[in-house]
Scaffold this motif. Structure first.
Motif, PDB file in Angstrom:
ATOM      1  N   ALA A  58      23.473   3.588 -26.633  1.00 21.83           N
ATOM      2  CA  ALA A  58      24.676   3.864 -27.419  1.00 21.83           C
ATOM      3  C   ALA A  58      24.775   2.899 -28.590  1.00 21.83           C
ATOM      4  N   SER A  59      25.723   3.140 -29.467  1.00 20.12           N
ATOM      5  CA  SER A  59      26.048   2.276 -30.602  1.00 20.12           C
ATOM      6  C   SER A  59      24.819   2.050 -31.488  1.00 20.12           C
ATOM      7  N   LEU A  60      24.725   0.878 -32.102  1.00 21.86           N
ATOM      8  CA  LEU A  60      23.655   0.608 -33.066  1.00 21.86           C
ATOM      9  C   LEU A  60      22.274   0.660 -32.418  1.00 21.86           C
ATOM     10  N   ALA A  61      22.159   0.109 -31.202  1.00 24.79           N
ATOM     11  CA  ALA A  61      20.868   0.126 -30.514  1.00 24.79           C
ATOM     12  C   ALA A  61      20.445   1.556 -30.196  1.00 24.79           C
ATOM     13  N   GLY A  62      21.404   2.395 -29.803  1.00 31.05           N
ATOM     14  CA  GLY A  62      21.091   3.784 -29.503  1.00 31.05           C
ATOM     15  C   GLY A  62      20.632   4.552 -30.727  1.00 31.05           C
ATOM     16  N   LYS A  63      21.284   4.304 -31.861  1.00 31.91           N
ATOM     17  CA  LYS A  63      20.878   4.961 -33.097  1.00 31.91           C
ATOM     18  C   LYS A  63      19.487   4.500 -33.523  1.00 31.91           C
ATOM     19  N   ALA A  64      19.212   3.200 -33.341  1.00 32.95           N
ATOM     20  CA  ALA A  64      17.881   2.682 -33.675  1.00 32.95           C
ATOM     21  C   ALA A  64      16.816   3.273 -32.762  1.00 32.95           C
ATOM     22  N   LEU A  65      17.185   3.519 -31.484  1.00 35.27           N
ATOM     23  CA  LEU A  65      16.257   4.147 -30.543  1.00 35.27           C
ATOM     24  C   LEU A  65      15.954   5.573 -30.980  1.00 35.27           C
ATOM     25  N   GLU A  66      16.974   6.295 -31.418  1.00 36.30           N
ATOM     26  CA  GLU A  66      16.790   7.665 -31.895  1.00 36.30           C
ATOM     27  C   GLU A  66      15.910   7.708 -33.142  1.00 36.30           C
ATOM     28  N   ARG A  67      16.054   6.696 -33.990  1.00 36.64           N
ATOM     29  CA  ARG A  67      15.248   6.649 -35.212  1.00 36.64           C
ATOM     30  C   ARG A  67      13.826   6.168 -34.964  1.00 36.64           C
ATOM     31  N   GLY A  68      13.539   5.739 -33.742  1.00 32.92           N
ATOM     32  CA  GLY A  68      12.194   5.283 -33.418  1.00 32.92           C
ATOM     33  C   GLY A  68      11.909   3.856 -33.837  1.00 32.92           C
ATOM     34  N   GLU A  69      12.964   3.062 -34.081  1.00 36.96           N
ATOM     35  CA  GLU A  69      12.771   1.672 -34.488  1.00 36.96           C
ATOM     36  C   GLU A  69      12.441   0.779 -33.293  1.00 36.96           C
ATOM     37  N   TRP A  70      12.743   1.253 -32.101  1.00 38.01           N
ATOM     38  CA  TRP A  70      12.297   0.574 -30.893  1.00 38.01           C
ATOM     39  C   TRP A  70      12.103   1.631 -29.808  1.00 38.01           C
ATOM     40  N   SER A  71      11.311   1.310 -28.815  1.00 39.33           N
ATOM     41  CA  SER A  71      11.059   2.239 -27.723  1.00 39.33           C
ATOM     42  C   SER A  71      11.319   1.539 -26.400  1.00 39.33           C
ATOM     43  N   CYS A  72      11.569   2.340 -25.383  1.00 38.65           N
ATOM     44  CA  CYS A  72      11.906   1.794 -24.067  1.00 38.65           C
ATOM     45  C   CYS A  72      11.110   2.526 -22.993  1.00 38.65           C
ATOM     46  N   ALA A  73      10.248   1.793 -22.295  1.00 38.26           N
ATOM     47  CA  ALA A  73       9.458   2.372 -21.216  1.00 38.26           C
ATOM     48  C   ALA A  73       9.658   1.532 -19.959  1.00 38.26           C
ATOM     49  N   THR A  74       9.681   2.177 -18.812  1.00 39.01           N
ATOM     50  CA  THR A  74       9.847   1.455 -17.555  1.00 39.01           C
ATOM     51  C   THR A  74       8.610   1.615 -16.681  1.00 39.01           C
ATOM     52  N   VAL A  75       8.363   0.587 -15.890  1.00 37.82           N
ATOM     53  CA  VAL A  75       7.284   0.598 -14.907  1.00 37.82           C
ATOM     54  C   VAL A  75       7.899   0.232 -13.565  1.00 37.82           C
ATOM     55  N   ASN A  76       7.729   1.089 -12.576  1.00 38.09           N
ATOM     56  CA  ASN A  76       8.289   0.832 -11.256  1.00 38.09           C
ATOM     57  C   ASN A  76       7.210   0.206 -10.367  1.00 38.09           C
ATOM     58  N   PRO A  77       7.418  -1.027  -9.920  1.00 39.81           N
ATOM     59  CA  PRO A  77       6.410  -1.675  -9.062  1.00 39.81           C
ATOM     60  C   PRO A  77       6.072  -0.874  -7.811  1.00 39.81           C
ATOM     61  N   ARG A  78       6.983  -0.024  -7.357  1.00 30.65           N
ATOM     62  CA  ARG A  78       6.699   0.784  -6.162  1.00 30.65           C
ATOM     63  C   ARG A  78       5.492   1.697  -6.380  1.00 30.65           C
ATOM     64  N   ASP A  79       5.211   2.028  -7.642  1.00 27.69           N
ATOM     65  CA  ASP A  79       4.068   2.888  -7.933  1.00 27.69           C
ATOM     66  C   ASP A  79       2.739   2.204  -7.630  1.00 27.69           C
ATOM     67  N   PHE A  80       2.772   0.883  -7.396  1.00 28.80           N
ATOM     68  CA  PHE A  80       1.538   0.137  -7.139  1.00 28.80           C
ATOM     69  C   PHE A  80       1.418  -0.266  -5.670  1.00 28.80           C
ATOM     70  N   ALA A  81       2.359   0.217  -4.852  1.00 26.37           N
ATOM     71  CA  ALA A  81       2.278  -0.014  -3.408  1.00 26.37           C
ATOM     72  C   ALA A  81       1.396   1.052  -2.766  1.00 26.37           C
ATOM     73  N   SER A  82       0.658   0.665  -1.747  1.00 27.61           N
ATOM     74  CA  SER A  82      -0.305   1.593  -1.142  1.00 27.61           C
ATOM     75  C   SER A  82       0.190   2.207   0.164  1.00 27.61           C
ATOM     76  N   ASP A  83       1.273   1.679   0.752  1.00 30.22           N
ATOM     77  CA  ASP A  83       1.738   2.227   2.023  1.00 30.22           C
ATOM     78  C   ASP A  83       2.697   3.398   1.787  1.00 30.22           C
ATOM     79  N   LYS A  84       2.958   4.159   2.810  1.00 28.19           N
ATOM     80  CA  LYS A  84       3.760   5.382   2.657  1.00 28.19           C
ATOM     81  C   LYS A  84       5.215   5.086   2.305  1.00 28.19           C
ATOM     82  N   HIS A  85       5.681   3.882   2.625  1.00 26.31           N
ATOM     83  CA  HIS A  85       7.065   3.509   2.310  1.00 26.31           C
ATOM     84  C   HIS A  85       7.193   2.850   0.928  1.00 26.31           C
ATOM     85  N   ARG A  86       6.056   2.682   0.239  1.00 26.16           N
ATOM     86  CA  ARG A  86       6.032   2.070  -1.099  1.00 26.16           C
ATOM     87  C   ARG A  86       6.719   0.702  -1.060  1.00 26.16           C
ATOM     88  N   THR A  87       6.306  -0.114  -0.145  1.00 22.66           N
ATOM     89  CA  THR A  87       6.929  -1.411   0.088  1.00 22.66           C
ATOM     90  C   THR A  87       6.568  -2.415  -1.004  1.00 22.66           C
TER      91      THR A  87
END
Length: 249
Positions: free
Chosen positions: A21-50
């Motif tokens: 939202a606000s100025l940061a949100g407008k800058a995100l829409e304009r492509g002046e910054w990007s936001c990506a997330t990485v979930n550590p659970r994706d690197f767990a090998s057990d079925k419970h993603r511990t």
């Protein structure tokens, strides 16, 4: 150039959050910054993603596992090899406006959000490029709020986000001092009037008043900042005297 933010978090739904939202949100829409997330659970090998386990030696809570977090960090490094990596932890060094400005001038940042009792210490031993940082002497439920705060501080300094190029120059902490008091219309409110010097039109007097107020407020409210500021000023003056002395010889 787009400022790329990568966040390692167990709660990716928290981003961009308020930064959408606000100025940061407008800058995100304009492509002046990007936001990506990485979930550590994706690197767990057990079925419970511990991603956590009980503390070695006993104690309450859970600790984020070094092998899982290490794999997530390595993935982030491969994605953004030149971006600084900051881990949100109350054991970290308090982040400063100067460091925020340095980060904002770069290609982006990777932020690691802690949870539970924190990180297995071997993560920092094995990945020494990780900076451990904190916002203040407080403990949060997780590093996500701290990461959002740091991102907000960086994004607002990106070219064009705040509008006027000088918008952030005279703010608190930019010169090691707190900002001077601000006023606006109406001229009188509840019997209180805007200081006469600010209505004088004399730019030199206004600048002097603002400098004095900035110093007074810092000295009274943040003696730690004032002591640091005085130390830097004394060091600069001492260096100047040595330089002049060398020139005179």
């Amino acid at each position: 150039m787009t400022f790329a933010a990568t966040i390692l978090t167990l709660y990716p739904e928290m981003f961009p959050g308020p930064l959408g939202a606000s100025l940061a949100g407008k800058a995100l829409e304009r492509g002046e910054w990007s936001c990506a997330t990485v979930n550590p659970r994706d690197f767990a090998s057990d079925k419970h993603r511990t991603v956590d386990d009980t503390p070695a030696g006993g104690g309450a809570g859970m600790v984020l596992k070094a092998d899982i977090m290490g794999a997530a960090v390595d993935h982030a490094i491969a994605t953004q090899p030149s971006a600084p990596i900051l881990a949100m932890t109350p054991r970290g060094k308090p982040i400063t406006q100067a460091r925020i400005r340095e980060i904002s001038h770069g290609p982006g940042v990777t932020l690691i959000c802690g949870r539970f009792e924190g990180f297995d210490e071997r993560l920092f031993e094995a990945r020494p490029q990780i900076e451990q940082v904190s916002l203040a002497d407080i403990v949060l439920s997780g590093g996500e709020v701290a990461a959002l705060t740091i991102l907000d501080a960086c994004i607002r300094l990106l070219p064009g986000v705040m509008g006027a190029p000088d918008s952030g120059v005279e703010e608190s902490f930019e010169n090691g001092l707190l900002e001077y008091p601000q006023y606006t219309r109406p001229q009188t409110w509840e019997g209180r009037t805007i200081p006469e010097v600010l209505r004088s039109g004399d730019h030199a007097k206004i600048a002097a008043w603002r400098k004095a107020m900035s110093e007074d407020h810092t000295r009274l409210r943040r003696p730690d900042l004032w002591e640091r500021h005085e130390g830097v000023r004394d060091q600069s003056a001492s260096g100047a005297r040595r330089k002049n002395k060398d020139t005179d010889q």
